[in-house]
Design an enzyme around this catalytic site. Sequence first.
Site, short mmCIF file in Angstrom:
data_model
loop_
_atom_site.label_atom_id
_atom_site.label_comp_id
_atom_site.label_asym_id
_atom_site.label_seq_id
_atom_site.Cartn_x
_atom_site.Cartn_y
_atom_site.Cartn_z
N ALA A 144 0.87 -1.17 0.00
CA ALA A 144 0.00 0.00 0.00
C ALA A 144 0.91 1.23 0.00
O ALA A 144 2.09 1.14 0.37
CB ALA A 144 -0.88 -0.02 1.24
N GLY A 169 0.54 -4.82 0.89
CA GLY A 169 -0.67 -4.81 0.06
C GLY A 169 -0.47 -5.52 -1.29
O GLY A 169 -1.42 -6.02 -1.87
N GLU A 175 -1.01 -9.03 -0.55
CA GLU A 175 -2.45 -9.18 -0.25
C GLU A 175 -3.28 -9.11 -1.53
O GLU A 175 -4.26 -9.85 -1.68
CB GLU A 175 -2.88 -8.10 0.75
N GLU A 207 4.92 -5.15 7.13
CA GLU A 207 4.30 -3.99 7.79
C GLU A 207 4.84 -3.75 9.19
O GLU A 207 4.86 -2.62 9.67
CB GLU A 207 2.78 -4.17 7.86
N1 CAA Z 1 4.67 3.11 -0.75
C1 CAA Z 1 5.07 4.26 -1.30
N2 CAA Z 1 6.20 4.38 -2.02
C2 CAA Z 1 6.96 3.27 -2.16
C3 CAA Z 1 6.59 2.04 -1.59
C4 CAA Z 1 5.38 1.99 -0.87
N3 CAA Z 1 4.92 0.84 -0.34
N4 CAA Z 1 7.55 1.13 -1.90
C5 CAA Z 1 8.47 1.77 -2.62
N5 CAA Z 1 8.12 3.06 -2.78
C6 CAA Z 1 8.87 4.11 -3.49
C7 CAA Z 1 10.07 4.57 -2.69
O1 CAA Z 1 9.70 5.52 -1.70
C8 CAA Z 1 10.91 5.16 -3.78
O2 CAA Z 1 10.42 6.44 -4.11
P1 CAA Z 1 11.44 7.71 -4.22
O3 CAA Z 1 12.25 7.38 -5.44
O4 CAA Z 1 10.51 8.85 -4.43
O5 CAA Z 1 12.23 7.74 -2.97
C9 CAA Z 1 10.64 4.25 -4.98
O6 CAA Z 1 9.40 3.59 -4.68
C10 CAA Z 1 11.68 3.19 -5.17
O7 CAA Z 1 11.85 2.49 -3.95
P2 CAA Z 1 13.27 2.21 -3.28
O8 CAA Z 1 14.23 3.31 -3.61
O9 CAA Z 1 13.04 1.91 -1.84
O10 CAA Z 1 13.70 0.90 -4.10
P3 CAA Z 1 14.67 -0.28 -3.63
O11 CAA Z 1 14.90 -1.12 -4.83
O12 CAA Z 1 15.85 0.27 -2.91
O13 CAA Z 1 13.84 -1.11 -2.52
C11 CAA Z 1 11.86 -2.22 -1.65
C12 CAA Z 1 12.70 -1.82 -2.91
C13 CAA Z 1 12.65 -3.23 -0.80
C14 CAA Z 1 10.59 -2.87 -2.16
C15 CAA Z 1 11.57 -0.95 -0.83
O14 CAA Z 1 11.03 0.05 -1.70
C16 CAA Z 1 10.57 -1.16 0.27
O15 CAA Z 1 10.91 -1.69 1.31
N6 CAA Z 1 9.30 -0.70 0.07
C17 CAA Z 1 8.29 -0.72 1.10
C18 CAA Z 1 7.76 -2.13 1.32
C19 CAA Z 1 6.71 -2.11 2.39
O16 CAA Z 1 6.96 -1.77 3.53
N7 CAA Z 1 5.48 -2.50 2.00
C20 CAA Z 1 4.36 -2.50 2.92
C21 CAA Z 1 3.60 -1.21 2.81
S1 CAA Z 1 2.36 -1.01 4.05
C22 CAA Z 1 1.11 -1.97 3.53
O17 CAA Z 1 1.13 -2.54 2.46
C23 CAA Z 1 -0.07 -2.09 4.49
C24 CAA Z 1 -1.05 -3.11 4.12
O18 CAA Z 1 -1.18 -4.15 4.70
C25 CAA Z 1 -1.95 -2.89 3.05
#
Ligand code: CAA
Length: 254
Positions: free
Chosen positions: A62, A105, A108, A128
Amino acid sequence: MNIKIEQRKRVVIITLNRPKALNALNSELMREMVSVMQKLDKDPSVGCFVITGSKKAFAAGADIKEMENKSYMDMFHEDYFAAWEAFTAIRTPKIAAVSGYALGGGCELAMMCDIIYASNTAKFGQPEIKLGVIPGIGGTQRLTKMVGKTKAMDLILTGRLMNAEEAERSGLVSRIIPVETLLEESVEAAAIIASYSKTTAMVAREAIDRAMELSLREGVLYERRAFHALFATEHQKEGMQAFVEKRKANFSIP
Ligand code: CAA
């Protein structure tokens, strides 16, 4: 638009398309996807959906930036994530073709589809906990039903990622497909599903979903009644007659 839509005969491919955010699922993307799918769900010529992302990310979760500053009252009154229920209510079969990250998400969303095909590069997780929250679109429930309590606990409490082999071994993924052919093979499978009676496919997936919720006795009764009901369809007549006449069945639309 945050998604791309392509129809190949009776199969509709929906590609999540927010590459800069690794296909993070914001409310706008969800509304677009659900609205397109709701229309196509009613179209008898659409027999199966394939939901996919990019090579790098199916969806990285998400949208954290959309959620970051929300209060409890915002989340509660918006009933944040409740709108995803409309995705699960789509009755046309849905295949998730997952390459790269399917996190939070994203994982999910894949689990809300009927089948998950994963590329060898796929990575699944519910990280999360690292954000101080828990899964919010069904992760604690669907993952537990799909992979069992101990694996769900392991993934959700540690936030670690699981590769395609482990996901297949755990029953989350039905097939691993090389990343280069993931979409083509997923569309081929979707075309096979779409070549049968849409009515029968809808009834079949509803019956399988009941297995997640009902006791065995109630589920088997539900299945038997659904089986009986299919004898009211022309597709049952055509399918069985075609077998007896040694020809290919023609499940003409609808
Ligand atoms: N939401 C918003 N933006 C996101 C995102 C997310 N879930 N995941 C990645 N992005 C964005 C980053 O902020 C980044 O944007 P900027 O260039 O503006 O900084 C861009 O995508 C690229 O991401 P990274 O630079 O982090 O890329 P990476 O290759 O170094 O890492 C990754 C990849 C390991 C997937 C890392 O992006 C990451 O950990 N993302 C978050 C994963 C996460 O925590 N997901 C759960 C979200 S909460 C949720 O989903 C709740 C639920 O149950 C519904």
